[in-house]
Design a protein around this motif. Structure first.
Motif, PDB file in Angstrom:
ATOM      1  N   CYS A   1     -10.975  16.923  19.701  1.00 40.47           N
ATOM      2  CA  CYS A   1     -10.441  17.417  18.439  1.00 40.47           C
ATOM      3  C   CYS A   1     -11.487  18.186  17.641  1.00 40.47           C
ATOM      4  CB  CYS A   1      -9.915  16.252  17.606  1.00 40.47           C
ATOM      5  SG  CYS A   1      -9.066  16.749  16.088  1.00 40.47           S
TER       6      CYS A   1
ATOM      7  N   GLY B   1      -0.796  12.978  17.129  1.00 34.50           N
ATOM      8  CA  GLY B   1      -1.112  12.833  18.541  1.00 34.50           C
ATOM      9  C   GLY B   1      -0.493  11.609  19.179  1.00 34.50           C
TER      10      GLY B   1
ATOM     11  N   SER C   1      -0.486  18.565  15.952  1.00 36.41           N
ATOM     12  CA  SER C   1      -1.615  17.765  15.481  1.00 36.41           C
ATOM     13  C   SER C   1      -1.457  17.507  13.988  1.00 36.41           C
ATOM     14  CB  SER C   1      -2.919  18.517  15.742  1.00 36.41           C
ATOM     15  OG  SER C   1      -4.025  17.765  15.296  1.00 36.41           O
TER      16      SER C   1
END
Length: 415
Positions: free
Chosen positions: A83, A358, A398
């Motif tokens: 990420c 996620g 996300s």
């Protein structure tokens, strides 16, 4: 071919969109596929794991399995995608996974950066900034599973890896790819992980040009997209074959992220009078009971716009739930409930799923048995529609991505 291992589902779609945007033909697979199931002729193959917050040994085992599959089908470069806020627990899993991949490919140094300037993730002197705030001062410090309370990338990496790390400063990066390559060659003898500063797209492109021949690279979607651009315009004809418009079909929004942006997107849906139902782990610790209540609510809705089913909470309310039930247990309850709900919605004719977060996205994909799909139209930067092998369209967002009206606009029409 470039083989990508992503540590969560939304990260996989983000990085796939970045490569596709650069003109490369890209496939996404949820979990490691059999080599015979992989579509031929791909420029990039992305394997989406759900390994960010599981135990480090399990994350390493899954990542090595994915890497070996990618090597077997011809990947000449591996890219470990994490990420852009460097999400990890105190013990991993970025460091342990990269340590294992380093041993697998036999390299001695890995260039890596979470910088994604288009999403206001930048690095300077080895510190990560999010929306111009240090990572440790951003909303990520309140993340329920991976709270980030240090902004130094080298400290974060050294705490969870077996190799030292160092910074390649902005002065070196500013001199271009050759200067970066020279610095990497020197650093190989003293550090395993090299974090080049990147505050602009030009800086990322220089870094990308410097690592095109490296067997292993790691970072967020920003560097991946720059690598795609550095490879040039191959794959443009294949890209034109992908459906470019947003899909139709009955839609539902499922949200579990507690990020500031997702909370804002949920509020926008509620203020637009969209039907909304909140899953409450304090109400019941039985996921099936929670799911049945949500599906009963859905069944009673009149025909109209796509509804929202969510478990997202602001920080204070989230802490109350976690203190009462526990962080892991509350997450398990809600993820299992989402899985039951997703299957129930599919049985009721929903063909278009918008997922925020996620963990929520991973539960959705697993519950519906989605193995892979084609990367399509981007509803927001880094948030593409995936046209799946189950005749379903999914948008896997996300938590921090998208404009405030994304959930609203992505679920418009066809419900």
């Amino acid at each position: 071919m470039i083989g990508v291992i992503a540590d969560d589902v939304t990260g996989a779609t983000d990085v796939a969109a970045a490569f596709r945007r650069a003109g490369l033909r890209c496939g996404v697979y949820f979990g490691t596929p059999q080599a015979s199931d992989v579509e031929p002729g791909l420029d990039v193959m992305v394997i989406a794991l759900k390994s960010r917050t599981i135990s480090a040994p399990d994350a390493v085992a899954q990542s090595l399995g994915a890497a070996q599959t990618l090597q077997a089908i011809g990947a000449r470069q591996l890219y470990f995608k994490y990420c852009s806020t460097f999400d990890s627990t105190a013990d991993g899993n970025i460091g342990p996974v990269l340590d294992a991949l380093v041993d697998l490919v036999g390299t001695d140094a890995v260039v890596t950066t979470p910088a994604t300037p288009e999403h206001a993730r930048t690095t300077f002197n080895g510190y990560l900034f999010v929306n111009r705030e240090l990572l440790s001062e951003s909303s990520m410090r309140h993340h329920p599973l991976t709270p980030m309370r240090d902004s130094s990338l080298t400290r974060l990496m050294d705490a969870q890896s077996g190799g030292g790390s160092l910074v390649i400063g902005h002065d070196v990066v500013g001199r271009g790819a050759e200067a970066i390559r020279s610095r990497v060659d020197v650093a190989r003898h003293g550090a395993r992980y090299l974090f080049p500063d990147a505050a602009t797209e030009d800086a990322l492109l220089s870094i990308a040009e410097a690592v095109l021949d490296e067997p292993l690279v790691a970072g967020a979607a920003g560097l991946a997209g720059a690598i795609g651009r550095a490879h040039g315009s191959k794959g443009v004809a294949a890209r034109a074959q992908v459906r470019e418009g947003a899909p139709n079909g009955r839609a539902v929004v499922l949200a579990g992220s507690c990020s500031r942006r997702t909370l804002e997107q949920i509020d926008r849906m509620v203020r637009a009078d969209r039907p909304a139902y909140r899953l409450d782990a304090l109400e019941s610790d039985d996921p099936e009971r929670l799911a049945h209540s949500a599906l009963d609510w859905y069944d009673a809705l009149p025909a109209g716009p796509a509804p929202l089913i969510y478990s997202s909470l602001p920080p204070a309310e989230l802490r109350e739930v976690q203190e009462a039930i526990g962080i892991e247990r509350s997450a398990q309850i809600l993820e299992a409930a989402v899985a039951h709900i997703a299957r129930g919605l599919r049985e009721r004719g929903v063909t278009r799923f918008v997922a925020a977060g996620g963990e929520t996205s991973g539960s959705l994909v697993a519950a519906l048995g989605i193995r892979g799909g084609v990367v399509g139209f981007e509803a927001a930067r880094g948030v593409p529609w995936i046209h799946t092998d189950r005749n379903l369209d999914v948008l896997l967002k996300s938590g921090n991505f998208g404009e405030p009206d994304l959930l609203l606009s992505a679920s418009d029409g066809g419900s």
